[in-house]
Design an enzyme around this catalytic site. Structure first.
Site, PDB file in Angstrom:
ATOM      1  N   GLY A  22      -0.457  18.134  -2.811  1.00 47.40           N
ATOM      2  CA  GLY A  22       0.172  17.723  -4.071  1.00 47.40           C
ATOM      3  C   GLY A  22      -0.540  16.526  -4.689  1.00 47.40           C
ATOM      4  O   GLY A  22      -1.189  15.752  -3.996  1.00 47.40           O
ATOM      5  N   GLN A  37      -6.774  23.591  -1.221  1.00 50.65           N
ATOM      6  CA  GLN A  37      -5.987  24.363  -2.200  1.00 50.65           C
ATOM      7  C   GLN A  37      -6.489  23.974  -3.582  1.00 50.65           C
ATOM      8  O   GLN A  37      -6.259  22.852  -4.044  1.00 50.65           O
ATOM      9  CB  GLN A  37      -4.494  24.033  -2.048  1.00 50.65           C
ATOM     10  CG  GLN A  37      -3.607  24.902  -2.918  1.00 50.65           C
ATOM     11  CD  GLN A  37      -2.157  24.422  -2.943  1.00 50.65           C
ATOM     12  OE1 GLN A  37      -1.851  23.290  -2.569  1.00 50.65           O
ATOM     13  NE2 GLN A  37      -1.268  25.288  -3.403  1.00 50.65           N
ATOM     14  N   GLY A  47       2.323  25.681  -5.988  1.00 53.87           N
ATOM     15  CA  GLY A  47       3.601  25.638  -5.290  1.00 53.87           C
ATOM     16  C   GLY A  47       3.459  25.658  -3.780  1.00 53.87           C
ATOM     17  O   GLY A  47       2.383  25.924  -3.232  1.00 53.87           O
ATOM     18  N   GLY A  81      16.158  21.480  -3.010  1.00 50.33           N
ATOM     19  CA  GLY A  81      16.569  22.873  -2.857  1.00 50.33           C
ATOM     20  C   GLY A  81      17.871  22.912  -2.070  1.00 50.33           C
ATOM     21  O   GLY A  81      18.043  22.152  -1.123  1.00 50.33           O
ATOM     22  N   ASN A  86      17.526  21.526   1.621  1.00 48.82           N
ATOM     23  CA  ASN A  86      16.372  21.979   2.396  1.00 48.82           C
ATOM     24  C   ASN A  86      15.429  20.788   2.579  1.00 48.82           C
ATOM     25  O   ASN A  86      15.032  20.145   1.610  1.00 48.82           O
ATOM     26  CB  ASN A  86      15.685  23.104   1.615  1.00 48.82           C
ATOM     27  CG  ASN A  86      14.308  23.417   2.147  1.00 48.82           C
ATOM     28  OD1 ASN A  86      14.063  23.299   3.342  1.00 48.82           O
ATOM     29  ND2 ASN A  86      13.413  23.829   1.258  1.00 48.82           N
ATOM     30  N   HIS A  96      -4.571 -31.704  13.780  1.00 47.49           N
ATOM     31  CA  HIS A  96      -4.408 -31.856  12.335  1.00 47.49           C
ATOM     32  C   HIS A  96      -5.725 -31.777  11.566  1.00 47.49           C
ATOM     33  O   HIS A  96      -6.735 -32.321  11.985  1.00 47.49           O
ATOM     34  CB  HIS A  96      -3.702 -33.170  11.946  1.00 47.49           C
ATOM     35  CG  HIS A  96      -3.465 -34.104  13.085  1.00 47.49           C
ATOM     36  ND1 HIS A  96      -2.208 -34.488  13.466  1.00 47.49           N
ATOM     37  CD2 HIS A  96      -4.320 -34.700  13.944  1.00 47.49           C
ATOM     38  CE1 HIS A  96      -2.298 -35.307  14.516  1.00 47.49           C
ATOM     39  NE2 HIS A  96      -3.566 -35.440  14.818  1.00 47.49           N
ATOM     40  N   ASN A 140     -10.576 -33.192  22.559  1.00 45.58           N
ATOM     41  CA  ASN A 140      -9.646 -33.698  21.550  1.00 45.58           C
ATOM     42  C   ASN A 140     -10.356 -33.791  20.201  1.00 45.58           C
ATOM     43  O   ASN A 140     -11.376 -34.474  20.071  1.00 45.58           O
ATOM     44  CB  ASN A 140      -9.147 -35.088  21.941  1.00 45.58           C
ATOM     45  CG  ASN A 140      -8.138 -35.580  20.914  1.00 45.58           C
ATOM     46  OD1 ASN A 140      -6.973 -35.220  20.973  1.00 45.58           O
ATOM     47  ND2 ASN A 140      -8.599 -36.381  19.956  1.00 45.58           N
ATOM     48  N   ALA A 178     -15.075 -42.459  15.391  1.00 44.14           N
ATOM     49  CA  ALA A 178     -14.419 -41.978  14.172  1.00 44.14           C
ATOM     50  C   ALA A 178     -15.342 -42.150  12.968  1.00 44.14           C
ATOM     51  O   ALA A 178     -16.105 -43.114  12.883  1.00 44.14           O
ATOM     52  CB  ALA A 178     -13.119 -42.741  13.952  1.00 44.14           C
ATOM     53  N   ARG A 199     -22.460 -44.029  11.449  1.00 42.39           N
ATOM     54  CA  ARG A 199     -21.810 -44.455  10.209  1.00 42.39           C
ATOM     55  C   ARG A 199     -22.418 -45.789   9.800  1.00 42.39           C
ATOM     56  O   ARG A 199     -22.946 -46.520  10.644  1.00 42.39           O
ATOM     57  CB  ARG A 199     -20.295 -44.558  10.379  1.00 42.39           C
ATOM     58  CG  ARG A 199     -19.883 -45.561  11.425  1.00 42.39           C
ATOM     59  CD  ARG A 199     -18.400 -45.473  11.742  1.00 42.39           C
ATOM     60  NE  ARG A 199     -18.028 -46.541  12.640  1.00 42.39           N
ATOM     61  CZ  ARG A 199     -17.072 -46.436  13.569  1.00 42.39           C
ATOM     62  NH1 ARG A 199     -16.409 -45.297  13.733  1.00 42.39           N
ATOM     63  NH2 ARG A 199     -16.775 -47.454  14.317  1.00 42.39           N
TER      64      ARG A 199
HETATM   65  C1  UD1 Z   1      10.400  21.014  -1.798  1.00 44.17           C
HETATM   66  C2  UD1 Z   1      11.262  22.271  -1.576  1.00 44.17           C
HETATM   67  C3  UD1 Z   1      12.738  21.910  -1.728  1.00 44.17           C
HETATM   68  C4  UD1 Z   1      13.097  20.799  -0.754  1.00 44.17           C
HETATM   69  C5  UD1 Z   1      12.181  19.605  -0.962  1.00 44.17           C
HETATM   70  C6  UD1 Z   1      12.421  18.601   0.141  1.00 44.17           C
HETATM   71  C7  UD1 Z   1       9.990  24.200  -2.399  1.00 44.17           C
HETATM   72  C8  UD1 Z   1       9.815  25.167  -3.490  1.00 44.17           C
HETATM   73  N1  UD1 Z   1      10.932  23.276  -2.565  1.00 44.17           N
HETATM   74  O1  UD1 Z   1      10.568  20.606  -3.136  1.00 44.17           O
HETATM   75  O2  UD1 Z   1      13.539  23.059  -1.453  1.00 44.17           O
HETATM   76  O3  UD1 Z   1      14.447  20.421  -0.941  1.00 44.17           O
HETATM   77  O4  UD1 Z   1      10.783  20.003  -0.879  1.00 44.17           O
HETATM   78  O5  UD1 Z   1      11.677  17.421  -0.120  1.00 44.17           O
HETATM   79  O6  UD1 Z   1       9.310  24.302  -1.401  1.00 44.17           O
HETATM   80  N2  UD1 Z   1       2.368  20.848  -1.978  1.00 44.17           N
HETATM   81  C9  UD1 Z   1       1.121  21.395  -1.804  1.00 44.17           C
HETATM   82  N3  UD1 Z   1       0.665  22.292  -2.707  1.00 44.17           N
HETATM   83  C10 UD1 Z   1       1.408  22.690  -3.781  1.00 44.17           C
HETATM   84  C11 UD1 Z   1       2.681  22.128  -3.957  1.00 44.17           C
HETATM   85  C12 UD1 Z   1       3.138  21.219  -3.029  1.00 44.17           C
HETATM   86  O7  UD1 Z   1       0.408  21.064  -0.851  1.00 44.17           O
HETATM   87  O8  UD1 Z   1       0.914  23.534  -4.550  1.00 44.17           O
HETATM   88  C13 UD1 Z   1       2.848  19.873  -0.995  1.00 44.17           C
HETATM   89  C14 UD1 Z   1       3.106  18.520  -1.596  1.00 44.17           C
HETATM   90  O9  UD1 Z   1       1.961  17.695  -1.486  1.00 44.17           O
HETATM   91  C15 UD1 Z   1       4.250  18.004  -0.746  1.00 44.17           C
HETATM   92  C16 UD1 Z   1       4.958  19.247  -0.267  1.00 44.17           C
HETATM   93  O10 UD1 Z   1       4.079  20.316  -0.494  1.00 44.17           O
HETATM   94  O11 UD1 Z   1       3.779  17.262   0.381  1.00 44.17           O
HETATM   95  C17 UD1 Z   1       6.264  19.480  -1.032  1.00 44.17           C
HETATM   96  O12 UD1 Z   1       5.976  19.642  -2.390  1.00 44.17           O
HETATM   97  P1  UD1 Z   1       6.862  18.993  -3.532  1.00 44.17           P
HETATM   98  O13 UD1 Z   1       6.278  19.353  -4.843  1.00 44.17           O
HETATM   99  O14 UD1 Z   1       7.102  17.562  -3.232  1.00 44.17           O
HETATM  100  O15 UD1 Z   1       8.201  19.844  -3.350  1.00 44.17           O
HETATM  101  P2  UD1 Z   1       9.639  19.464  -3.856  1.00 44.17           P
HETATM  102  O16 UD1 Z   1       9.745  19.708  -5.300  1.00 44.17           O
HETATM  103  O17 UD1 Z   1       9.997  18.126  -3.345  1.00 44.17           O
END
Ligand code: UD1
Ligand code: CA
Length: 469
Positions: A11, A72, A77, A139, A169, A361, A375, A421, A438
């Site tokens: 992300g 990725q 998602g 979620g 979730n 000091h 010292n 000193a 000195r």
């Molecule tokens: C997600 C869950 C949600 C849950 C929540 C908990 C889904 C659709 N939703 O939502 O149900 O309650 O986490 O925190 O899964 N990431 C990728 N690639 C992507 C998208 C995301 O690697 O294309 C990674 C992000 O970096 C992150 C993790 O997946 O570490 C979760 O993604 P994020 O977009 O934060 O999901 P939430 O909207 O929080």
């Protein structure tokens, strides 16, 4: 049992408003993604695949080459993220743990519970859930009347009834590897965010006739870091856990709201940590010490019975029964042996100080080697620059240095010698000798009267009105 893990860390972390990957920000001195890695290792899962995006180099720097990385290209998602690991999963049996890379609070205990539940219940998957006081943005876990998990609905796709569900979730799961693979192939992006949701695999597995289990954990353990405020919250929660662990081990901590201790720090029993203290990096403190208040130690090793008061020390070793501070600055590469006293406004850098030596000091000791029972008079300076390089001096055992003395680079002060000193010493002083450097003092009798310079009692009255200050 064949177990591997996929960690989603591609992300953008937009809400952090940072030039760096979200998951390399630190919580208690450890990058977020390293917390996840450590929890997986502790739960016995060494084989880990990280789904990474544009800032993958930063994550590779943290985790090294002991784990696998999959790039990725487009963030479509969480489902799409896991799809990137398909080649890695194909042909594998057993279970796959899926975790978000931004949840530093995930514990080995939670992962182990989910794995155990998976084995005992013969589930297609186990979802780790929690009850949230405010479930906004998460979620929701939808269950049937018998309490079985039916599906997960994203906040933006919830109807009115689903919005009222408080069970969320965590985005942490265990799947049967073969079943996850079969479900991933059937995900679609028909939803409010036009993304491939990993959460939809739950619905697919159940429609296939599988049963999905759940492990309910504390909401705190699921907390994800999406912005700087949550980063602060995570740091506070983890810090309190670290403090509690030390207290349970016999360390006295006076104020849990004003003490910060990094995860790798070790502290011996009966040591007292006073308010305003920050112990960082791989600091190790012995028994019966008093640290603080207002002290920062970063990568410092301290013996037993040492007191460090209102001071800063970095990458150094401090022995037992020493007295440091208030207001001492111990810079990297310093070795202070036992029974040493370092006092106010004393700075030491890359130097070795042997037992029973005192610099109470206003002293600077740089790049030097100092013997036992030396010292340092107030205001001693080792002038550790010879015009080209940093070179300190050598001060042998039992030397007595009078106040306001300068000891120039490379000079050797022989054992049991004295420095008068106010001297600027630029030649070696022999053992048992006196070094004095000195100019001679001249007194002019009755000079004040002759020059009519009597000052008398013409006190200057201070104007104490604030606006005038
Ligand atoms: C997600 C869950 C949600 C849950 C929540 C908990 C889904 C659709 N939703 O939502 O149900 O309650 O986490 O925190 O899964 N990431 C990728 N690639 C992507 C998208 C995301 O690697 O294309 C990674 C992000 O970096 C992150 C993790 O997946 O570490 C979760 O993604 P994020 O977009 O934060 O999901 P939430 O909207 O929080
Ligand atoms: Ca998240």
């Amino acid at each position: 049992m064949d177990i591997c893990a996929i960690v989603m860390a591609a992300g953008d972390g937009k809400r952090m408003k940072s030039a760096h990957s979200k998951v390399v920000h630190q919580v208690a001195g450890k990058p977020i993604v390293k917390w996840v890695y450590d929890a997986l290792c502790e739960a016995g899962c060494e084989e880990q695949v990280y789904i990474v995006g544009d800032k993958q180099e930063e994550i590779r720097d943290v985790l090294g080459e002991g784990v696998a990385y999959v790039f990725q290209e487009k963030r479509l998602g969480t489902g799409h993220a896991v799809m990137q690991a398909e080649p890695f999963l194909e042909g594998r049996g057993g279970y796959v743990i899926v975790l978000p890379g931004d949840s530093p609070m995930v514990s080995a205990g939670t992962i182990e519970k989910a794995l155990k539940s998976m084995e005992e219940g013969d589930f297609a998957a186990v979802v780790i859930t929690a009850s949230a006081a405010d479930p906004t943005g998460y979620g929701r876990v939808v269950r049937d009347e018998k309490g079985n998990v039916l599906r997960i609905v994203e906040h933006r796709d919830c109807n009115e009834d689903e919005l009222k569900i408080r069970e969320i979730n965590s985005s942490m799961y265990v799947f049967k590897t073969s079943l996850l693979l079969s479900a991933l192939g059937r995900l679609s992006a028909q939803n409010a965010q036009k993304e491939y949701y990993l959460t939809d695999t739950i619905d697919i597995l159940i429609k296939d006739g599988g049963v999905v289990g759940s492990v309910i954990c504390d909401f705190e353990d699921t907390l994800g870091v999406n912005d700087r405020y949550q980063l602060m919250q995570a740091s506070k929660i983890i810090n309190k856990r670290i403090l509690r662990k030390h207290m349970m081990n016999g360390v006295e901590i006076v104020d849990e709201d004003n003490t910060w201790i990094h995860s790798a720090v070790e502290i011996g029993r009966d040591t007292i940590i006073l308010p305003g203290t920050r112990l960082m990096g791989n600091t190790i403190i012995g028994e019966d010490c008093i640290i603080g208040e207002n002290t920062r130690l970063d990568g410092v090793q301290v013996g037993n019975g040492t007191v460090i008061d209102m001071s800063v020390a970095t990458e150094s070793i401090i022995g037992s029964d020493c007295r440091i501070g208030p207001f001492s600055h111990i810079r990297p590469g310093t070795l202070i042996k036992d029974h040493v006293t370092i006092g106010a406004y004393v700075e030491i850098k890359s130097s070795e100080i042997d037992e029973y030596t005192r610099a109470r000091h206003l002293t600077y000791i740089g790049d030097s080697k100092v013997g036992k029972n030396v010292n340092f008079g107030c205001g001693t300076v080792t002038c550790n620059f010879d015009g080209v390089d940093k070179v300190g001096c050598t001060i042998e055992d039992n030397v007595f240095i009078g106040g306001n003395s300068n000891i120039l680079a490379s000079v050797v002060l022989g054992h049991d010698s004295y420095i008068a000193a106010g001297s600027t010493i630029n030649k070696d002083v022999p053992a048992l000798g006196l070094g004095i450097a000195r100019s001679q003092q001249e007194n002019k009798p009755d000079w004040v009267a002759k020059k009519n310079r009597l000052r008398g009692a013409n006190y200057i009255k201070l104007d104490t009105r604030r606006s005038e200050v």
